[in-house]
Write an enzyme that holds these catalytic residues in place. Structure first.
Site, PDB file in Angstrom:
ATOM      1  N   VAL A  43     -57.769   0.034  10.223  1.00 38.74           N
ATOM      2  CA  VAL A  43     -56.515  -0.717  10.117  1.00 38.74           C
ATOM      3  C   VAL A  43     -56.794  -2.218  10.216  1.00 38.74           C
ATOM      4  O   VAL A  43     -56.240  -3.020   9.459  1.00 38.74           O
ATOM      5  CB  VAL A  43     -55.483  -0.268  11.180  1.00 38.74           C
ATOM      6  N   CYS A  44     -57.657  -2.607  11.133  1.00 34.50           N
ATOM      7  CA  CYS A  44     -57.994  -4.029  11.287  1.00 34.50           C
ATOM      8  C   CYS A  44     -58.668  -4.559  10.028  1.00 34.50           C
ATOM      9  O   CYS A  44     -58.379  -5.678   9.584  1.00 34.50           O
ATOM     10  CB  CYS A  44     -58.896  -4.239  12.493  1.00 34.50           C
TER      11      CYS A  44
END
Length: 153
Positions: A43-44
């Site tokens: 996600v990052c």
């Protein structure tokens, strides 16, 4: 989490082993702080890649973005190079999470920054903030809306 209207706490963090970024040096410019849990997580990685693609829009609003996590400067350099990021990632490494704590977005149980966004106006006050669930990419719409609102003032 610091509220809208609060003065953004100043900080000095490493962007590279020999370059420090001071928030106060960006007075007179809008600033986006993107706190995130960890380099290399899916996600990052997606979130930072999106912001990289949005740089021309951020520049249109005279805004500088910084990614901030508790990863080390060396980890940031490897991650940034691999992902071809064109904005600074700041190491909130030692003392661990000091800046994240100042902004009220440090997760004590996990030992990472929460996924949080702040738009700071040219006077150094928080104009907008958002706390996202850890597993959700918050995108850029809220940032752009906040910058658009600032441009009207």
């Amino acid at each position: 989490m610091l509220e809208k209207g609060a003065l953004a706490p100043d900080f000095e963090l490493n962007a590279t082993p020999d370059q420090k970024i001071k928030l106060k040096d960006f007075r007179g410019k809008n600033v986006i702080l993107a706190f995130y849990p960890a380099d290399w997580s899916p996600v990052c990685s997606d979130q930072m890649a999106l912001y990289n693609e949005m740089l021309k829009y951020f520049n249109k609003y005279d805004a500088q973005i910084f990614g901030i996590s508790v990863d080390s400067v060396w980890c940031h350099l490897a991650f940034s190079g691999d992902r071809k990021l064109h904005f600074p990632l700041l190491a909130d490494f030692e003392p661990k999470g000091k800046v994240s704590k100042a902004y009220g977005v440090y997760d004590e149980q996990i030992g990472e920054s929460k996924r949080a966004l702040f738009v700071i106006n040219k006077e150094g006050k928080i104009a907008w903030n958002y706390l996202s669930p850890t597993a959700v990419n918050p995108g850029a719409d809220g940032i752009l809306d906040a910058l658009e609102e600032l441009s009207k003032k």
